[in-house]
Design a protein around this motif. Structure first.
Motif, short mmCIF file in Angstrom:
data_model
loop_
_atom_site.label_atom_id
_atom_site.label_comp_id
_atom_site.label_asym_id
_atom_site.label_seq_id
_atom_site.Cartn_x
_atom_site.Cartn_y
_atom_site.Cartn_z
N LEU A 188 30.37 -85.75 6.49
CA LEU A 188 31.07 -86.62 5.54
C LEU A 188 30.75 -88.09 5.78
CD1 LEU A 188 34.55 -84.84 5.46
CD2 LEU A 188 32.92 -85.00 3.55
N GLN B 181 35.72 -86.87 -3.33
CA GLN B 181 36.23 -86.70 -1.96
C GLN B 181 35.90 -87.92 -1.10
OE1 GLN B 181 34.57 -83.48 0.41
NE2 GLN B 181 36.36 -83.48 1.76
N ILE B 182 34.66 -88.37 -1.14
CA ILE B 182 34.26 -89.53 -0.35
C ILE B 182 35.00 -90.78 -0.82
CG2 ILE B 182 32.34 -91.03 0.33
CD1 ILE B 182 32.31 -88.26 1.68
#
Length: 102
Positions: free
Chosen positions: A43, A64-65
């Motif tokens: 990630l 998400q990031i």
């Protein structure tokens, strides 16, 4: 719960500037307790690629990031706003500008 007994510093790459490493490190430190080591390293690299290299991924990954980077990336982005910005012009316009300046 993720095992947070690992060394973030071991993931610094030789090519990363101090500023870029600090951004990536801050991301990893913020989420170390929420992900496994392998997940977080992945990630963090996605975050680095998106923020610093302009890479794009699937909408789910980008979302998400984006969520994970809140509170981490804002100061970095503000510091970038004061840097010089490049302006690109066509070759024809550059030649015309040179001729007009004589």
């Amino acid at each position: 719960m993720a095992n947070d007994d690992w060394d973030i510093e071991s993931y610094r790459n030789d090519y990363e500037s101090d500023e870029h490493w600090q951004l990536k490190k801050d991301f990893m430190e913020a989420h170390k307790k929420n992900f496994t080591e392998d997940e977080l390293v992945c990630l963090a690299q996605l975050f680095f690629n998106i923020e610093l290299l302009g890479c794009r991924y699937s909408p789910e990954v980008m979302r998400q990031i984006g969520e994970l980077s809140k509170g981490i990336v804002e100061d970095y982005r503000k510091s970038r706003q004061s840097n010089l910005k490049r302006t690109f012009i066509s070759g024809g316009n550059a030649a015309m500008n040179k001729v007009q300046r004589k």
